[in-house]
Design an enzyme around this catalytic site. Structure first.
Site, PDB file in Angstrom:
ATOM      1  N   ASP B  65       0.834  -1.194   0.020  1.00  0.00           N
ATOM      2  CA  ASP B  65       0.126   0.125   0.200  1.00  0.00           C
ATOM      3  C   ASP B  65       0.758   1.280   0.094  1.00  0.00           C
ATOM      4  O   ASP B  65       0.584   2.114  -0.774  1.00  0.00           O
ATOM      5  CB  ASP B  65      -0.850  -0.091   1.157  1.00  0.00           C
ATOM      6  CG  ASP B  65      -1.508   1.259   1.409  1.00  0.00           C
ATOM      7  OD1 ASP B  65      -2.597   1.652   0.612  1.00  0.00           O
ATOM      8  OD2 ASP B  65      -1.207   2.022   2.526  1.00  0.00           O
ATOM      9  N   GLU B 133      -2.256  -5.406  -3.190  1.00  0.00           N
ATOM     10  CA  GLU B 133      -1.118  -4.519  -2.595  1.00  0.00           C
ATOM     11  C   GLU B 133      -0.101  -5.330  -2.154  1.00  0.00           C
ATOM     12  O   GLU B 133       0.903  -5.322  -1.856  1.00  0.00           O
ATOM     13  CB  GLU B 133      -1.899  -3.871  -1.523  1.00  0.00           C
ATOM     14  CG  GLU B 133      -2.996  -2.622  -2.026  1.00  0.00           C
ATOM     15  CD  GLU B 133      -3.607  -1.954  -0.873  1.00  0.00           C
ATOM     16  OE1 GLU B 133      -3.534  -0.685  -1.046  1.00  0.00           O
ATOM     17  OE2 GLU B 133      -4.009  -2.544   0.276  1.00  0.00           O
TER      18      GLU B 133
END
Lengths: 246, 246
Positions: B65, B133
Site C-alpha cells: 500500500d 497490494e
C-alpha cells in the site's frame, strides 16, 4: 549557531554556498541543485516556472511524505516480524508524526535554507517538518530511491527510531535522570552543540551538568540521541546514589 | 475462465505451477518464491513461521500500500506539473481507491492464488485489492524498488490511469455508447476474454456487439481499457447516427 545560519537568506546567495551547506545536510553531492532550491521555496515568494506553474515546496512535500512512509514501512516490516498490520501502522504514524518531523527539521536547521517573504519568526513549528519532507522529495527526484533510503536511514531511522522506546517499553534515561534531579533539588543542564567533526553525517555533542559539574558527555547523530546517551552514562555513574534514594 | 484458474487451490500445489502462473502476472521471474506464496495466504489458514509469528498477506499489504502510493505520487508529480498538493492528493486517492484496486486484482484473477480455509465465495470484494497490494509488497521485498515501479507502471498506470478521465474532463466512450443504445432501445454486449497472445504483459481482448452484430474489437492491458477502446471505435463508426439522433 549553526553552520548553515544566514548562508541562504536570499535567492541571490551563490549556488556554491548553497551546494556546500546542502551537501553537508545530505551526506552526498546533489546532481540537480535547482530541485533542492525548490524544496525550500515558500509559497509567499510567489515564484513561477517557465510554464507559469507556481513553484514552491508543497508538491515536493507531497512526494517526500509518501517516500518517507514507504521507507519507514519497510524498516518496520523487517525489524518487527511479529507485528501485525495494525501494529505496523501505529508505529509508522508515531515515527512520521508532525511533532517528530518538526524535531528532525529543526535539528538540521533546515529553516535557514527557507526562502520566504514572511519573516521566519512568523512561521509555526510545522515549517520544519514540511521542508524536511520536501527535502526527501527532492532527493527522490534527483538521485532516486537508493539515495532516499540512505538519507532516511542516516537521518531518521538511525538517530531517532528506537522501537522499544516508541512502544513505551523502555523509559528514557533522560526522564529518569530529570526526575531524580528534581526530587533531589539538584540543578541540571544539557548543553548541546553541533559537532565540528568531519563526519559525513552531522553529529551533535552534549554535555550534561548537574549542580554545575559536568557529569557526562556524549556524541550522536541527533540531539535527542546525544542527550539520551549522556543521560544513560550519568545514570550509571550515579546509579548507587539513585538507587540509594529510592 | 482464466489461465490461472484452479492452478493454486491448495498449498500442496507444486512450486513449478505457481512459478509459471505468477511469472505471467508479474512480467518477470521472481527470485524468492515463498514471499509470493505469503502474499496470497489468508489469515484463516492460521500459518506460523519458524519463530511462531503469524504468516499471512496482511503485513505485505501494509508494505505494498505504501509503495503503491509512492509510485503513483511520483507519476502524478511528473505528469501534472501544474497540480498543487491538494490536487495531487485527490488524484492519488482516486487511483488507489479500494474500488479501483479491487478491479485491478479481479482483472488479474489474483483470487485464484489465494489460500484460505474460508470458501472464496464468502469473501467480499476487498480481497481482490488487498492481495493486489500484498503482491506489490512481495515484489518490493523480492526485487526492490525498480521492479515495483515497472510492475505498477505496467499494471496500474499504463492500463488504468487516464488523468483527464479521472478529472472527469472527458466522458468515457463506453458511457456515451451505452446511453445511446438505451435511448435507441438497442441491445449491446461486451465480451471480454483473456488474450492468449505471448506478450510479456497479459492482454485482454473485447468484442462489442450491438443488436447481435459485432461493431468493434479491441485489445489492451486491462479490461476497462479494452472496453473503452472498442467503445471509441464503435462510437466513431456510428457517429453519423449518434449525432443525427441527438
Amino acid at each position: 549557531m549553526s553552520f548553515t545560519a544566514n548562508i541562504f537568506n536570499s535567492h541571490s546567495k551563490k549556488d556554491g554556498d548553497f551546494l556546500l551547506a546542502i551537501t553537508k545536510v545530505l551526506g552526498f553531492k546533489p546532481k540537480k541543485l535547482p530541485i533542492y532550491r525548490k524544496a525550500f521555496l515558500h509559497r509567499s515568494v510567489n515564484q513561477k516556472d517557465k510554464q507559469g506553474n507556481p513553484m514552491n515546496y508543497e508538491r515536493l512535500e507531497f512526494l517526500g511524505d509518501a517516500m518517507l512512509g514507504t521507507i519507514i514501512s519497510k524498516h518496520l516490516y523487517n525489524e518487527v516480524p511479529g507485528g501485525d498490520e495494525g501494529y505496523l501502522t501505529k508505529m509508522r504514524s508515531k515515527i512520521v508524526s508532525r511533532k517528530h518531523l518538526n524535531e528532525l527539521g529543526k535539528d538540521l536547521n533546515l529553516i535557514d535554507f527557507v526562502e520566504s517573504r514572511i519573516p521566519k519568526s512568523h512561521f509555526g513549528d510545522n515549517i520544519h517538518g514540511n521542508v524536511f519532507e520536501a527535502l526527501v522529495g527532492a532527493i527522490y527526484l534527483d538521485r532516486g530511491y537508493k539515495y532516499c533510503e540512505k538519507f532516511i536511514r542516516e537521518r531518521v531511522i538511525e538517530p531517532y527510531v528506537d522501537i522499544e522506546q516508541l512502544e513505551g517499553q523502555v523509559m528514557s534515561y533522560k526522564s529518569l535522570l530529570i526526575e531524580w534531579c528534581q526530587k533531589q533539588k539538584k540543578e541540571f543542564s544539557y548543553n548541546v552543540y553541533e559537532d565540528s567533526g568531519n563526519d559525513p553525517v552531522k553529529h551533535f555533542a552534549v554535555k550534561l551538568s548537574i549542580d554545575g559539574k559536568v557529569m557526562a558527555k556524549a556524541r550522536a547523530t541527533s540531539k535527542k540521541k546525544a542527550e539520551e546517551k549522556a543521560s544513560k552514562r550519568a545514570f550509571f555513574a550515579l546509579q548507587g546514589k539513585i538507587k540509594g534514594d529510592s
